[in-house]
Design a protein around this motif. Structure first.
Motif, PDB file in Angstrom:
ATOM      1  N   ILE A  22       0.862  -1.190   0.000  1.00  0.00           N
ATOM      2  CA  ILE A  22       0.000   0.000   0.000  1.00  0.00           C
ATOM      3  C   ILE A  22       0.890   1.228   0.000  1.00  0.00           C
ATOM      4  N   GLY A  25       5.517   5.291  -2.218  1.00  0.00           N
ATOM      5  CA  GLY A  25       6.641   6.162  -1.855  1.00  0.00           C
ATOM      6  C   GLY A  25       7.921   5.373  -2.113  1.00  0.00           C
ATOM      7  N   ILE A  26       9.061   5.956  -1.790  1.00  0.00           N
ATOM      8  CA  ILE A  26      10.328   5.248  -2.046  1.00  0.00           C
ATOM      9  C   ILE A  26      10.370   3.953  -1.229  1.00  0.00           C
ATOM     10  N   GLY A  28       7.806   1.979  -0.401  1.00  0.00           N
ATOM     11  CA  GLY A  28       6.982   0.979  -1.092  1.00  0.00           C
ATOM     12  C   GLY A  28       7.637   0.505  -2.380  1.00  0.00           C
ATOM     13  N   GLY A  53       5.495   9.420  -3.893  1.00  0.00           N
ATOM     14  CA  GLY A  53       5.142  10.079  -2.625  1.00  0.00           C
ATOM     15  C   GLY A  53       5.864  11.411  -2.517  1.00  0.00           C
ATOM     16  N   ALA A  68       8.984  17.749  -3.002  1.00  0.00           N
ATOM     17  CA  ALA A  68       9.518  17.834  -1.635  1.00  0.00           C
ATOM     18  C   ALA A  68      11.019  17.540  -1.599  1.00  0.00           C
ATOM     19  N   ASN A 248      -7.232   4.078  -4.033  1.00  0.00           N
ATOM     20  CA  ASN A 248      -7.084   4.129  -2.584  1.00  0.00           C
ATOM     21  C   ASN A 248      -7.309   2.747  -1.988  1.00  0.00           C
ATOM     22  N   ASN A 277       3.091   1.118   3.263  1.00  0.00           N
ATOM     23  CA  ASN A 277       4.008   2.262   3.162  1.00  0.00           C
ATOM     24  C   ASN A 277       3.215   3.554   3.427  1.00  0.00           C
ATOM     25  N   ALA A 278       1.930   3.376   3.737  1.00  0.00           N
ATOM     26  CA  ALA A 278       1.072   4.540   3.982  1.00  0.00           C
ATOM     27  C   ALA A 278       1.326   5.067   5.387  1.00  0.00           C
ATOM     28  N   LEU A 282      -2.967   6.352   9.801  1.00  0.00           N
ATOM     29  CA  LEU A 282      -4.034   6.083   8.829  1.00  0.00           C
ATOM     30  C   LEU A 282      -4.229   4.568   8.684  1.00  0.00           C
ATOM     31  N   CYS A 310       6.797  20.952   6.412  1.00  0.00           N
ATOM     32  CA  CYS A 310       7.674  21.898   5.722  1.00  0.00           C
ATOM     33  C   CYS A 310       6.852  22.670   4.689  1.00  0.00           C
ATOM     34  N   THR A 423      -0.139  13.127  -0.102  1.00  0.00           N
ATOM     35  CA  THR A 423       0.523  11.881   0.348  1.00  0.00           C
ATOM     36  C   THR A 423      -0.197  11.213   1.513  1.00  0.00           C
ATOM     37  N   LEU A 431       9.004  13.961   7.958  1.00  0.00           N
ATOM     38  CA  LEU A 431       9.793  12.710   8.027  1.00  0.00           C
ATOM     39  C   LEU A 431       9.173  11.688   8.969  1.00  0.00           C
ATOM     40  N   GLY A 465      13.154   8.569   9.455  1.00  0.00           N
ATOM     41  CA  GLY A 465      12.752   9.355   8.290  1.00  0.00           C
ATOM     42  C   GLY A 465      13.920   9.795   7.435  1.00  0.00           C
ATOM     43  N   GLY A 466      13.616  10.163   6.185  1.00  0.00           N
ATOM     44  CA  GLY A 466      14.643  10.543   5.209  1.00  0.00           C
ATOM     45  C   GLY A 466      14.875   9.366   4.267  1.00  0.00           C
ATOM     46  N   VAL A 470      14.521   5.214   5.030  1.00  0.00           N
ATOM     47  CA  VAL A 470      13.329   4.620   4.404  1.00  0.00           C
ATOM     48  C   VAL A 470      13.733   3.434   3.514  1.00  0.00           C
TER      49      VAL A 470
END
Ligand SMILES: Cc1cc2nc3c(=O)[nH]c(=O)nc-3n(C[C@H](O)[C@H](O)[C@H](O)COP(=O)(O)OP(=O)(O)OC[C@H]3O[C@@H](n4cnc5c(N)ncnc54)[C@H](O)[C@@H]3O)c2cc1C
Length: 534
Positions: A22, A25-26, A28, A53, A68, A248, A277-278, A282, A310, A423, A431, A465-466, A470
């Protein structure tokens, strides 16, 4: 925007897969590649129409803006854990090495550019702060020690007590213990905006890991962030993976405390296992029936603090002098207190200094990043909030580069709400959970163990994070699922040459690196050993 990968394009997914991921992003995307490489049948579901993402781009009036992320440490250096992984996955997009790595602009008008070579950087620091030379030597000896033990603990999940004495130390504490000069303290923390948190709430261990990784190469992807994300999607499809965008995931199907499928908007898909990866809250609050989860664990996760969001201003420019932009590039501070990162600093990034093709001929792009210490839930008028922060940033751009406003062709802003909309990250956090000592290691949500056959990848889980953490989370989840990582295809002896132990420029590499990292011996040697047998 033309996409490299096909996606299912209106075709229904198969009724069942070995794994459903799911979020593309990088985290996933990397996990999807690693599972597909082990011949698993994998479906990657993304709610947006693009993959990536926080590592995606959008286009306006011929300008292509990174949404981003723009610093990609290590990825263009095949002698590092993550750079080598991309080689192994056959990722071919080119990386542009940044040198200097960063620029800092101080309240007194002085500036400091961080060179990509550690030895030069260290000499420059000692020259500018001769009274602090011994303190600097002690500080960087500790940074190195902590960096190496941090790699072992957080990137290789090795049991070691080497990191224990420093695991609860913040960057602020480390600076206060080692340095006296306020300017030096700010200089050593001036890029802390990257963490989405002030130095008093940022882990010294992770800061040391990132700080030294820059000297192994900090990169910008040729063609921008989307080129990298799309390349990962393409490689995944070549391995037989399926990608479903604009879809979704509504629910993770759980039977007997075991994840076994997903409900999409119009399909039900059975799955041998599910990787999310969500956003973590959530996932826990909306995708899983509450009675399937341990309430105490979910309650303790809800207490964690997210990193700051940010705020971004994306500007397309015409007839702007390159040298003016080069001089303005980097972090701007109007306070000597690095803890005021969310109120008294902002960053100017000019991607066209690295990749002119992001703008129409003769044009430039400026992206301003500004942490905002907002109470997300208390903001009821986002339009006014956005206009206020944008006006603040534009005032500063005009101050730093007189005449700037007249060169603007296109201007867009993104608030925390925008980050959330695109996202679904909780409160638009930058992050995931704040990278503070009390929210790392075992204090950060684990990669699995919540339900059988349910895994988490990305910045809301361990190690943090970052982009680098990840990717490490995705490698570790794939290893847990498949039981192993593949041995690398490049012999260590072919990778490392000379005193500093980095790939020589003459070595052929699947990566078209614009510049191959050299690095300094004392940063590199042990890291390279670790990179090879990770
Ligand atoms: C402004 C900004 C600048 C940054 N700069 C840098 C930088 O220079 N260097 C760096 O290393 N890091 C940077 N970061 C941090 C870095 O971008 C993130 O930590 C990282 O990209 C997170 O990756 P991820 O895979 O965990 O998640 P994300 O990128 O958040 O991806 C999660 C994906 O899941 C999808 N999704 C969510 N819910 C669902 C659902 N129900 N169904 C289907 N899909 C779903 C989302 O649409 C999204 O595509 C920056 C972050 C921001 C916001």
């Amino acid at each position: 925007m033309k996409r490299l990968f096909k996606g299912l394009r209106g075709k229904a997914p198969e009724p069942s897969y070995d794994a459903v991921i799911i979020g593309a992003g990088i985290g996933g995307l990397i996990c999807a590649n690693l599972l597909a490489r082990e011949r698993m049948r994998v479906l990657l579901v993304e709610q947006h129409y693009m993959v990536g993402g926080y590592c995606s781009t959008f286009r306006r009036k011929g300008f292509t803006f990174d949404a981003a992320t723009h610093f990609y440490p290590l990825l263009g250096n095949p002698a590092t854990i993550t750079g080598k992984l991309l080689c192994d996955l056959g990722v071919t997009n080119a990386w542009i090495k940044m040198d200097p790595v960063d620029h800092f602009h101080f309240p007194d008008g002085s500036t400091f550019a961080v060179p990509a070579d550690f030895d030069i950087y260290f000499d420059q620091l000692k020259q500018q702060f001769p009274d602090e030379a011994e303190n600097l030597t002690r500080f960087f000896a500790l940074v190195r020690e902590v960096y190496l033990s941090g790699l072992l603990t957080h990137f290789r999940w090795r049991e070691t007590d080497r990191v224990a004495p420093y695991s609860q130390m913040t960057l602020r504490q480390a600076l206060d213990q080692h340095c006296c000069n306020p300017k030096l303290k700010l200089l050593l923390a001036a890029d802390c905006g990257h963490w989405g948190s002030p130095p008093s709430r940022t882990s010294f261990v992770f800061d040391s890991m990132l700080r030294l990784s820059y000297f192994l190469g900090n990169y910008y992807p040729r063609g921008g962030s989307q080129a990298f994300a799309d390349e990962l999607a393409l490689r995944f499809e070549e391995l037989g993976g399926h990608i479903l965008t604009s879809t979704n995931v509504r629910q993770i199907v759980v039977k007997n405390k075991t994840a076994c499928g997903v409900e999409l908007e119009t399909y039900h898909v059975d799955a041998g296992l599910v990787v999310s990866n969500a956003d973590l809250l959530l996932t826990l609050d909306h995708l899983i029936e509450p009675d399937q989860l341990d309430r105490d664990r979910v309650a303790s996760i809800r207490k964690l603090r997210p990193s700051h969001p940010c705020f971004l201003v994306h500007v397309g420019l015409k007839d702007m002098a390159t040298e003016v932009l080069r001089a303005a590039h980097g972090y701007h501070w109007d306070s000597w207190d690095p803890d005021r990162v969310a109120t008294n600093s902002f960053k100017i990034f000019v991607p066209t200094l690295y990749e002119p093709a992001m703008a129409p001929a003769g044009g430039h792009i400026v992206i301003v990043q500004k942490l905002t210490a907002i109470d997300y839930d208390a903001i009821d008028d986002w339009t006014t909030h956005k206009a206020d922060v944008e006006a603040y940033i534009m005032r500063h751009l005009e101050r730093v580069m007189p005449g700037f406003t007249e060169k603007v062709v296109v201007k867009l802003s993104a608030s925390a709400l925008t980050s959330h909309r695109f996202t679904l990250n909780h409160k638009g956090a930058m992050l995931g959970w704040e990278m503070s000592p009390d929210q790392l290691g075992d204090h950060r949500p684990a990669l699995n163990g919540m339900l059988k056959n349910l895994y988490f990848v990305g910045h809301w889980t361990q190690p943090g994070g970052g982009i680098t953490p990840v990717i490490v989370s995705a490698m570790q989840v794939a290893k847990k699922i498949t039981g192993h990582t593949r041995p690398g295809t490049i012999a260590p002896s072919a990778l490392f040459v000379g005193q500093c132990g980095f790939a020589s420029k003459s070595q052929s590499s699947p990566l078209d690196t614009v510049s191959t990292a050299r690095g300094s011996g004392w940063v590199a040697e042990e890291t390279c050993d670790m990179a090879v047998d990770f």
